[in-house]
Design an enzyme around this catalytic site. Structure first.
Site, PDB file in Angstrom:
ATOM      1  N   ARG A  40     -12.470  24.155 -11.101  1.00 52.74           N
ATOM      2  CA  ARG A  40     -13.824  23.646 -11.335  1.00 52.74           C
ATOM      3  C   ARG A  40     -14.897  24.718 -11.188  1.00 52.74           C
ATOM      4  NH1 ARG A  40     -13.625  18.930  -7.166  1.00 52.74           N
ATOM      5  NH2 ARG A  40     -12.869  20.752  -6.069  1.00 52.74           N
ATOM      6  N   LYS A 148       3.500  21.986  -1.730  1.00 62.17           N
ATOM      7  CA  LYS A 148       3.453  21.070  -0.599  1.00 62.17           C
ATOM      8  C   LYS A 148       1.999  20.858  -0.163  1.00 62.17           C
ATOM      9  CE  LYS A 148       3.505  22.719   3.479  1.00 62.17           C
ATOM     10  NZ  LYS A 148       3.223  23.636   4.554  1.00 62.17           N
ATOM     11  N   ASP A 177       9.221  25.021  -2.312  1.00 60.18           N
ATOM     12  CA  ASP A 177       9.316  25.183  -0.871  1.00 60.18           C
ATOM     13  C   ASP A 177       9.575  26.668  -0.689  1.00 60.18           C
ATOM     14  OD1 ASP A 177      10.547  25.571   1.741  1.00 60.18           O
ATOM     15  OD2 ASP A 177      10.481  23.394   1.884  1.00 60.18           O
ATOM     16  N   HIS A 178       8.552  27.399  -0.253  1.00 58.92           N
ATOM     17  CA  HIS A 178       8.694  28.857  -0.335  1.00 58.92           C
ATOM     18  C   HIS A 178       9.800  29.400   0.579  1.00 58.92           C
ATOM     19  CE1 HIS A 178       6.054  29.115   3.233  1.00 58.92           C
ATOM     20  NE2 HIS A 178       6.491  30.328   3.383  1.00 58.92           N
ATOM     21  N   LYS A 182      13.176  32.626   0.134  1.00 59.25           N
ATOM     22  CA  LYS A 182      13.475  33.757   1.019  1.00 59.25           C
ATOM     23  C   LYS A 182      14.949  34.134   0.873  1.00 59.25           C
ATOM     24  CE  LYS A 182      10.009  32.391   4.468  1.00 59.25           C
ATOM     25  NZ  LYS A 182       8.998  33.423   4.667  1.00 59.25           N
ATOM     26  N   GLU A 216       5.576  31.038  15.122  1.00 60.39           N
ATOM     27  CA  GLU A 216       4.518  31.872  14.542  1.00 60.39           C
ATOM     28  C   GLU A 216       3.605  32.305  15.667  1.00 60.39           C
ATOM     29  OE1 GLU A 216       2.843  30.725  10.523  1.00 60.39           O
ATOM     30  OE2 GLU A 216       3.468  28.814  11.347  1.00 60.39           O
ATOM     31  N   ASP A 235       3.832  19.938   8.565  1.00 63.72           N
ATOM     32  CA  ASP A 235       3.521  21.233   7.953  1.00 63.72           C
ATOM     33  C   ASP A 235       4.766  22.098   7.768  1.00 63.72           C
ATOM     34  OD1 ASP A 235       1.640  23.264   7.049  1.00 63.72           O
ATOM     35  OD2 ASP A 235       2.066  24.303   8.932  1.00 63.72           O
ATOM     36  N   HIS A 240      10.224  22.989   5.230  1.00 63.19           N
ATOM     37  CA  HIS A 240      10.959  24.254   5.383  1.00 63.19           C
ATOM     38  C   HIS A 240      12.178  24.111   6.309  1.00 63.19           C
ATOM     39  CE1 HIS A 240       7.454  25.588   3.418  1.00 63.19           C
ATOM     40  NE2 HIS A 240       6.701  25.801   4.463  1.00 63.19           N
ATOM     41  N   LYS A 341       3.135  27.016  16.490  1.00 59.15           N
ATOM     42  CA  LYS A 341       2.142  28.085  16.328  1.00 59.15           C
ATOM     43  C   LYS A 341       1.826  28.648  17.712  1.00 59.15           C
ATOM     44  CE  LYS A 341       0.403  26.851  11.947  1.00 59.15           C
ATOM     45  NZ  LYS A 341       0.821  27.811  10.923  1.00 59.15           N
ATOM     46  N   LYS A 346       6.399  36.187  15.828  1.00 61.66           N
ATOM     47  CA  LYS A 346       6.727  35.437  14.603  1.00 61.66           C
ATOM     48  C   LYS A 346       8.208  35.639  14.323  1.00 61.66           C
ATOM     49  CE  LYS A 346       5.649  35.164   9.657  1.00 61.66           C
ATOM     50  NZ  LYS A 346       5.427  33.724   9.506  1.00 61.66           N
TER      51      LYS A 346
HETATM   52  C1  BG6 Z   1       3.356  27.196   5.337  1.00 60.92           C
HETATM   53  C2  BG6 Z   1       2.610  26.446   6.408  1.00 60.92           C
HETATM   54  O1  BG6 Z   1       4.065  26.315   4.520  1.00 60.92           O
HETATM   55  O2  BG6 Z   1       4.239  28.113   5.934  1.00 60.92           O
HETATM   56  C3  BG6 Z   1       1.871  27.406   7.325  1.00 60.92           C
HETATM   57  O3  BG6 Z   1       1.685  25.555   5.815  1.00 60.92           O
HETATM   58  C4  BG6 Z   1       2.807  28.462   7.852  1.00 60.92           C
HETATM   59  O4  BG6 Z   1       1.252  26.709   8.392  1.00 60.92           O
HETATM   60  C5  BG6 Z   1       3.613  29.094   6.734  1.00 60.92           C
HETATM   61  O5  BG6 Z   1       2.023  29.442   8.516  1.00 60.92           O
HETATM   62  C6  BG6 Z   1       4.687  29.998   7.298  1.00 60.92           C
HETATM   63  O6  BG6 Z   1       5.318  30.693   6.266  1.00 60.92           O
HETATM   64  P1  BG6 Z   1       6.056  32.075   6.540  1.00 60.92           P
HETATM   65  O7  BG6 Z   1       6.691  32.432   5.237  1.00 60.92           O
HETATM   66  O8  BG6 Z   1       4.999  33.056   6.965  1.00 60.92           O
HETATM   67  O9  BG6 Z   1       7.035  31.814   7.635  1.00 60.92           O
END
Ligand code: BG6
Length: 503
Positions: A40, A148, A177-178, A182, A216, A235, A240, A341, A346
């Site tokens: 937009r 998501k 779903d990223h 990986k 994280e 989340d 994941h 978190k 991490k």
């Molecule tokens: C996302 C979450 O899907 O994944 C975030 O919404 C999170 O809160 C992130 O920080 C973590 O991804 P990665 O690849 O850094 O572990």
């Protein structure tokens, strides 16, 4: 042609365009590939190119060493269309623009629509695309990629699935779903099914328990508004971590075809024992929130003080769940999964704890407390580590634990694709293996829903606190029963070197 809805948002600049740029540099993009950003905001093609490439902080370092001409070869493939004030207004203007670009660039009517908008817009956008005839595969393929959160609960996920399926067929829908992008998550399948030394042991006879940690160090950053309505379970866990669980739990698929793998994953998710009664939910789940503290001498805000977060929020930033899998392979084996978190570091890893040998020959070896472990490190310091017993040199049979390890970084010549790169390329090629199917998403919600419900309405439910920067609330180890405690991993896969003698 990749058409991104919500293109002026952060995801496009942070993940999608850098992913595509890497594919461009690696010469993986199809020859006629173009991107059309749509949102937009009022922007010209040039302004959009500046925002997501030329002046993008996410590409700054990469662009420094490259010639302008080379970069222009990429930016020339990027275009922008202003959708006006509303995503739900009809799309004849957009359709015209797509058709012009299609003819000019020769994309053969193959379109991939990426929804990077709030989920409430998914169905209206899909409807508008269908009304403009942009779902028809008569000429070229049409695919949707959706981000998501895929639903807020089982019910809303079903509504979302049904909504999209009115306009696009399930094989056209790619739910991203990223974590599945990986390398190390995919390596779970390879570790299990391309070796003959693990799979025979991958069951209740040899595995004592399974532990999965996703930690994280960051807090909610600038996403307090979103996160406060979501929480750790929605989340990270529902998507994941449930994906990782399904890869650990699943039976061997017949082959590597997407539907064969996805069928097994759904079966795995459906075999998780759903927790119904309050006592089990009380005993098997822990939620907590980080509170203000000092990390390395710096003051850190508590969750309730973060921007966008309700000062009385009862949204969890830590979630730990114990559960069982009701099938032949896993009967009686506890799974412990946690995500949070503001942890000390991490890290994401899967730990398979094997049982101690059935018959102890070395009585004084201390071996019973030194179980074999297989640690699959998803990130960082990606790799695999096996902990096994070795004899301490000298008299008698004293046993210590040593490490056998493999690090992805040792494959120096191999370029490891980032998650979004891999997933975008797969979707272009029509490979949905690493995307979640509707029934998979719903099965994961089915497991998570009662926990959310209990956390919202349960009688004895508690919200614990933990100081930002520690491994969760003090009582988090209670979940692990008599087994001891969580493995709190460091930044490196093998933080403890195993048995070693310095001098
Ligand atoms: C996302 C979450 O899907 O994944 C975030 O919404 C999170 O809160 C992130 O920080 C973590 O991804 P990665 O690849 O850094 O572990």
């Amino acid at each position: 042609m990749l058409i991104i809805f919500g293109a002026s948002g952060d995801l496009t600049a942070r993940k999608l365009i850098p992913g595509l740029f890497n594919l461009y540099v690696a010469q993986q993009l199809p020859e006629n590939f173009v991107v059309l950003g749509a949102s937009r905001s009022d922007m010209t093609d040039e302004e959009f190119r500046d925002k997501v490439v030329n002046k993008s902080p996410y590409l700054k370092e990469k662009l420094e060493d490259l010639k302008d001409n080379y970069v222009k070869g990429f930016t020339d493939r990027i275009f922008y269309e202003d959708l006006g004030s509303d995503y739900t207004a009809e799309y004849s203007g957009l359709a015209k623009r797509i058709e012009t670009l299609n003819v000019d660039s020769g994309t053969e009517s193959n379109y991939m629509f990426y929804f990077s908008t709030p989920p409430s817009l998914y169905e209206p956008i899909a409807k508008n695309l269908a009304d403009a005839g942009l779902n028809s595969q008569e000429k070229g393929w049409k695919r949707l990629i959706v981000e998501k959160p895929f639903g807020y609960s089982l019910e809303s996920a079903k509504i979302l699935n049904n909504g999209l399926q009115q306009y696009f067929k399930e094989p056209q829908i790619y739910r991203i779903d990223h974590y599945l992008g990986k390398e190390t998550v995919q390596n779970l399948l390879v570790t299990r099914f391309s070796n003959s030394i693990f799979e025979p042991l991958w069951n209740r006879n040899y595995i004592h328990h399974v532990e999965i940690t996703n930690a994280e160090s960051v807090g909610v950053e600038k996403r307090g508004g979103y996160y406060d309505k979501s929480g750790a379970l929605r989340d990270m866990f529902q998507n994941h971590l449930m994906q990782i669980v399904s890869l650990v739990v699943m039976e061997p698929p017949i082959g590597d075809q997407p539907e064969e793998i996805r069928n097994e994953k759904v079966k795995a998710l459906k075999s998780l024992r759903i927790m119904q009664d309050e006592k089990t939910l009380f005993d098997h789940t822990i939620r907590a929130q980080y509170v203000a503290s000092e990390i390395n001498g710096e003051k850190v805000k508590g969750y309730r003080e973060e921007d966008g977060v309700d000062p009385n929020s009862i949204t969890e930033t830590y979630a730990a769940v114990k559960f069982f899998v009701d099938n032949w392979r896993w009967h009686g084996v506890p799974f412990y999964v946690r995500t949070a978190k503001r942890m000390p570091t991490k890290v994401t890893e899967v730990i398979i704890h094997f049982k101690t040998p059935h018959h102890q020959i070395f009585k004084d070896s201390g071996v019973s407390s030194k179980d074999n472990k297989l640690i699959i490190r998803i990130q960082p310091d990606e790799g695999v580590l096996i902990k096994f017993g070795v004899k301490v040199p000298g008299q008698g049979f004293k046993v210590e634990r040593a490490n056998l390890d493999f690090y992805y970084s040792s494959l120096a010549q191999t370029y490891v694709m980032e998650a979004y790169e891999r997933l975008l390329l797969d979707a272009m090629q029509g490979d949905a293996t690493l995307y979640a199917r509707a029934d998979e998403v719903e099965a994961a919600w089915e497991f998570v829903d009662p926990i959310l419900d209990y956390w919202k309405n349960g009688k004895d439910v508690r919200m614990y606190g933990y100081a930002a920067g520690v491994w969760g609330p003090e009582n988090s180890d209670e979940l692990i029963d008599d087994l001891g405690y969580w493995r709190n991993p460091g930044e490196n896969l093998a933080d403890d070197p195993g048995y070693c003698v310095i001098c």
